[in-house]
Design an enzyme around this catalytic site. Structure first.
Site, PDB file in Angstrom:
ATOM      1  N   THR A 131     -17.111   0.729   7.049  1.00  0.00           N
ATOM      2  CA  THR A 131     -15.858   1.533   7.368  1.00  0.00           C
ATOM      3  C   THR A 131     -15.443   1.942   8.695  1.00  0.00           C
ATOM      4  O   THR A 131     -16.356   2.067   9.368  1.00  0.00           O
ATOM      5  CB  THR A 131     -15.841   2.800   6.314  1.00  0.00           C
ATOM      6  OG1 THR A 131     -14.661   3.578   6.724  1.00  0.00           O
ATOM      7  CG2 THR A 131     -17.249   3.618   6.351  1.00  0.00           C
ATOM      8  N   ASP A 132     -14.255   1.904   8.662  1.00  0.00           N
ATOM      9  CA  ASP A 132     -13.529   2.660  10.290  1.00  0.00           C
ATOM     10  C   ASP A 132     -14.107   4.094  10.365  1.00  0.00           C
ATOM     11  O   ASP A 132     -13.938   4.427  11.622  1.00  0.00           O
ATOM     12  CB  ASP A 132     -12.039   2.289  10.489  1.00  0.00           C
ATOM     13  CG  ASP A 132     -11.196   3.194   9.400  1.00  0.00           C
ATOM     14  OD1 ASP A 132     -11.922   3.755   8.294  1.00  0.00           O
ATOM     15  OD2 ASP A 132     -10.111   2.984   9.450  1.00  0.00           O
ATOM     16  N   GLU A 133     -14.350   4.698   9.427  1.00  0.00           N
ATOM     17  CA  GLU A 133     -14.790   6.135   9.559  1.00  0.00           C
ATOM     18  C   GLU A 133     -15.948   6.494  10.293  1.00  0.00           C
ATOM     19  O   GLU A 133     -16.248   7.352  10.856  1.00  0.00           O
ATOM     20  CB  GLU A 133     -14.773   6.834   8.272  1.00  0.00           C
ATOM     21  CG  GLU A 133     -13.417   6.584   7.435  1.00  0.00           C
ATOM     22  CD  GLU A 133     -13.284   7.693   6.379  1.00  0.00           C
ATOM     23  OE1 GLU A 133     -13.913   8.804   6.549  1.00  0.00           O
ATOM     24  OE2 GLU A 133     -12.555   7.437   5.466  1.00  0.00           O
ATOM     25  N   TYR A 156     -19.743  11.786   4.395  1.00  0.00           N
ATOM     26  CA  TYR A 156     -19.696  10.332   3.914  1.00  0.00           C
ATOM     27  C   TYR A 156     -19.772   9.249   5.147  1.00  0.00           C
ATOM     28  O   TYR A 156     -20.493   8.162   5.196  1.00  0.00           O
ATOM     29  CB  TYR A 156     -18.166  10.224   3.344  1.00  0.00           C
ATOM     30  CG  TYR A 156     -17.766   8.755   3.337  1.00  0.00           C
ATOM     31  CD1 TYR A 156     -18.362   7.849   2.240  1.00  0.00           C
ATOM     32  CD2 TYR A 156     -16.702   8.217   4.102  1.00  0.00           C
ATOM     33  CE1 TYR A 156     -17.987   6.491   2.215  1.00  0.00           C
ATOM     34  CE2 TYR A 156     -16.224   6.965   3.975  1.00  0.00           C
ATOM     35  CZ  TYR A 156     -16.916   6.024   3.091  1.00  0.00           C
ATOM     36  OH  TYR A 156     -16.594   4.943   3.141  1.00  0.00           O
ATOM     37  N   LYS A 160     -22.384   6.445   5.894  1.00  0.00           N
ATOM     38  CA  LYS A 160     -22.156   4.971   5.948  1.00  0.00           C
ATOM     39  C   LYS A 160     -22.541   4.350   7.618  1.00  0.00           C
ATOM     40  O   LYS A 160     -22.975   3.313   7.778  1.00  0.00           O
ATOM     41  CB  LYS A 160     -20.685   4.891   6.114  1.00  0.00           C
ATOM     42  CG  LYS A 160     -20.268   5.086   4.628  1.00  0.00           C
ATOM     43  CD  LYS A 160     -20.649   3.803   3.452  1.00  0.00           C
ATOM     44  CE  LYS A 160     -20.175   2.376   3.923  1.00  0.00           C
ATOM     45  NZ  LYS A 160     -20.460   1.577   2.877  1.00  0.00           N
TER      46      LYS A 160
HETATM   47  P1  NAD Z   1     -15.936   3.026  -5.227  1.00  0.00           P
HETATM   48  O1  NAD Z   1     -16.177   4.475  -5.320  1.00  0.00           O
HETATM   49  O2  NAD Z   1     -14.543   2.662  -6.084  1.00  0.00           O
HETATM   50  O3  NAD Z   1     -16.867   2.181  -5.851  1.00  0.00           O
HETATM   51  C1  NAD Z   1     -18.101   2.207  -5.753  1.00  0.00           C
HETATM   52  C2  NAD Z   1     -19.152   1.454  -6.663  1.00  0.00           C
HETATM   53  O4  NAD Z   1     -20.525   1.938  -6.430  1.00  0.00           O
HETATM   54  C3  NAD Z   1     -18.929   1.951  -8.243  1.00  0.00           C
HETATM   55  O5  NAD Z   1     -18.747   1.008  -9.139  1.00  0.00           O
HETATM   56  C4  NAD Z   1     -20.247   2.879  -8.344  1.00  0.00           C
HETATM   57  O6  NAD Z   1     -20.549   2.908  -9.772  1.00  0.00           O
HETATM   58  C5  NAD Z   1     -21.125   1.943  -7.553  1.00  0.00           C
HETATM   59  N1  NAD Z   1     -22.432   2.741  -7.174  1.00  0.00           N
HETATM   60  C6  NAD Z   1     -22.414   4.197  -6.634  1.00  0.00           C
HETATM   61  N2  NAD Z   1     -23.740   4.503  -6.365  1.00  0.00           N
HETATM   62  C7  NAD Z   1     -24.559   3.454  -6.848  1.00  0.00           C
HETATM   63  C8  NAD Z   1     -25.723   3.092  -6.648  1.00  0.00           C
HETATM   64  N3  NAD Z   1     -26.608   4.121  -6.304  1.00  0.00           N
HETATM   65  N4  NAD Z   1     -26.376   2.146  -7.297  1.00  0.00           N
HETATM   66  C9  NAD Z   1     -25.565   0.878  -7.629  1.00  0.00           C
HETATM   67  N5  NAD Z   1     -24.052   1.210  -7.499  1.00  0.00           N
HETATM   68  C10 NAD Z   1     -23.725   2.270  -7.200  1.00  0.00           C
HETATM   69  O7  NAD Z   1     -15.638   2.634  -3.749  1.00  0.00           O
HETATM   70  P2  NAD Z   1     -14.724   1.526  -3.155  1.00  0.00           P
HETATM   71  O8  NAD Z   1     -13.593   2.301  -2.743  1.00  0.00           O
HETATM   72  O9  NAD Z   1     -14.735   0.307  -3.952  1.00  0.00           O
HETATM   73  O10 NAD Z   1     -15.665   1.132  -1.831  1.00  0.00           O
HETATM   74  C11 NAD Z   1     -16.483   0.171  -1.863  1.00  0.00           C
HETATM   75  C12 NAD Z   1     -17.174  -0.055  -0.487  1.00  0.00           C
HETATM   76  O11 NAD Z   1     -16.291  -0.281   0.648  1.00  0.00           O
HETATM   77  C13 NAD Z   1     -18.230   1.254  -0.120  1.00  0.00           C
HETATM   78  O12 NAD Z   1     -19.277   1.013   0.503  1.00  0.00           O
HETATM   79  C14 NAD Z   1     -17.042   1.941   0.961  1.00  0.00           C
HETATM   80  O13 NAD Z   1     -17.848   2.862   2.088  1.00  0.00           O
HETATM   81  C15 NAD Z   1     -16.368   0.728   1.625  1.00  0.00           C
HETATM   82  N6  NAD Z   1     -15.100   0.928   2.154  1.00  0.00           N
HETATM   83  C16 NAD Z   1     -14.108   1.514   1.434  1.00  0.00           C
HETATM   84  C17 NAD Z   1     -12.758   1.832   1.936  1.00  0.00           C
HETATM   85  C18 NAD Z   1     -11.640   2.155   1.051  1.00  0.00           C
HETATM   86  O14 NAD Z   1     -10.475   2.370   1.670  1.00  0.00           O
HETATM   87  N7  NAD Z   1     -11.871   2.397  -0.296  1.00  0.00           N
HETATM   88  C19 NAD Z   1     -12.507   1.276   3.155  1.00  0.00           C
HETATM   89  C20 NAD Z   1     -13.470   0.776   4.056  1.00  0.00           C
HETATM   90  C21 NAD Z   1     -14.873   0.570   3.375  1.00  0.00           C
END
Ligand code: NAD
Length: 321
Positions: A131-133, A156, A160
């Site tokens: 992530t950009d964060e 968070y 990451k």
């Molecule tokens: P989300 O919270 O919607 O989904 C996360 C998923 O991971 C869920 O289905 C959850 O059940 C599963 N999970 C959680 N803990 C787990 C574990 N211990 N073992 C197996 N599965 C597990 O998240 P998202 O928004 O879809 O983000 C997905 C990824 O993208 C993350 O790694 C996040 O850091 C990254 N990301 C998100 C954004 C954003 O804007 N949402 C931006 C950049 C990067």
């Protein structure tokens, strides 16, 4: 048949990526490993039928025995690692689950893949969705490049950053084929109701005040989840292991502007914006320079304009989550 492992595929972005793969790479066999935490929603996967081309495994990325068994059963050509605790506010309440899942879970998955693949990983790839964060906060000017230092603000982001650095260290130490992408804020269908855009839309749909942290002047860069997923696929196809790639859109908006768009689309007055106590450590601005991904991967966001953001807002107003 080539098999790919996607972790966190019942989440917002992981499920969009699975749908993209199903459409663009129908010949792939997909294995989805997801714990089914509170953030998961199996309705996001209703178009994927269990069978020869798709397998769902409920499990924890921290469970090394499960990971070793999975890597013994399946010959994964790619691992795309989304699974994470993803909500910044929850990490401020208690970061323990974030460091367990995001940092240690990534290390366990890296180790399981490294041992299963051995020294000659060849064309295999492990992609960490970062992530950009991880970069921390910017002032009013400038953009993060991949060479910017990692200075995470929230627990968070720190969890990451730990995962991000572990993946890069595996490349340097073991020659392991890890790719890292760092993306900005995603918008699109089926996001969990606790995140900013669905929350604002739910409040607006009910005619309630829209809560804004602090001044609301914090700036975020927004990308449509489909553009993010296309960037991930490009990175898997053309990315160089050990070389992180920023995936941005150039669509920078303050939180106040996002809330104003919601009010405009809902036909509600600006007075419904209310300022609530700011989030501790709230980063002022994130913005990415995605020139490396554009030049080396051919990445060009297509659905990340204001029109698409407005359209997503209208969808949430019609069916609040
Ligand atoms: P989300 O919270 O919607 O989904 C996360 C998923 O991971 C869920 O289905 C959850 O059940 C599963 N999970 C959680 N803990 C787990 C574990 N211990 N073992 C197996 N599965 C597990 O998240 P998202 O928004 O879809 O983000 C997905 C990824 O993208 C993350 O790694 C996040 O850091 C990254 N990301 C998100 C954004 C954003 O804007 N949402 C931006 C950049 C990067």
């Amino acid at each position: 048949m080539e098999t790919w492992l996607v972790t966190g595929g019942a989440g917002f972005i992981g499920s969009a990526f699975l749908r993209l793969l199903r459409a663009r790479r129908p010949q792939l066999r997909l294995v989805n490993l997801d714990l089914l935490s509170y953030a998961a929603d199996l309705r996001r996967l209703k178009d994927l039928q269990e069978g020869a081309g798709y397998r769902f495994v409920q499990g924890d990325v921290c469970d090394r025995r499960l990971l070793d068994a999975l890597f013994a059963q399946e010959d994964f050509r790619c691992v795309v690692h989304f699974a994470a605790q993803s909500h910044v506010d929850r990490s401020i309440g208690d970061g323990a689950e974030f460091f367990r899942t995001n940092t240690l879970g990534t290390q366990q998955l890296l180790e399981a893949a490294r041992r299963a693949w051995g020294p000659g990983a060849g064309r295999r790839r492990f992609l960490l969705v970062s992530t950009d964060e991880v970069y921390g906060a910017l002032g009013a000017e400038g953009r993060f490049t991949e060479d910017s230092p990692l200075r995470p603000n929230s627990p968070y982001a720190a969890s990451k950053a730990g995962a991000d650095l572990a993946a890069l260290a595996f490349c340097r130490t073991h020659g392991f084929p890890a790719l890292v992408t760092r993306c900005c804020n995603n918008f699109g269908p089926l996001q969990h109701g606790e995140k900013l855009l669905p929350t604002l839309c739910r409040h607006a749909a009910a005619g309630r005040a829209l809560p804004l942290y602090g001044s609301g002047e914090q700036v975020r860069e927004w990308i449509h989840v489909s553009d993010h997923c296309r960037g991930l696929l490009l990175c898997l196809e053309h990315g160089q292991p050990g070389r992180p790639y920023n995936l941005g859109s150039g669509l920078e908006l303050s939180n106040r502007r996002v809330a104003s768009l919601v009010l405009e689309e809902a036909g509600l007055p600006a007075e419904l914006l209310v300022h609530v106590q700011d989030r501790p450590g709230h980063a002022f601005r994130y913005a990415l320079d995605h020139g490396r991904a554009a030049g080396e991967l051919g990445f060009a966001p297509e659905h990340s304009g204001l029109d698409q953001l407005r359209s997503t807002i209208r969808d949430y107003l019609r069916a609040p989550s």
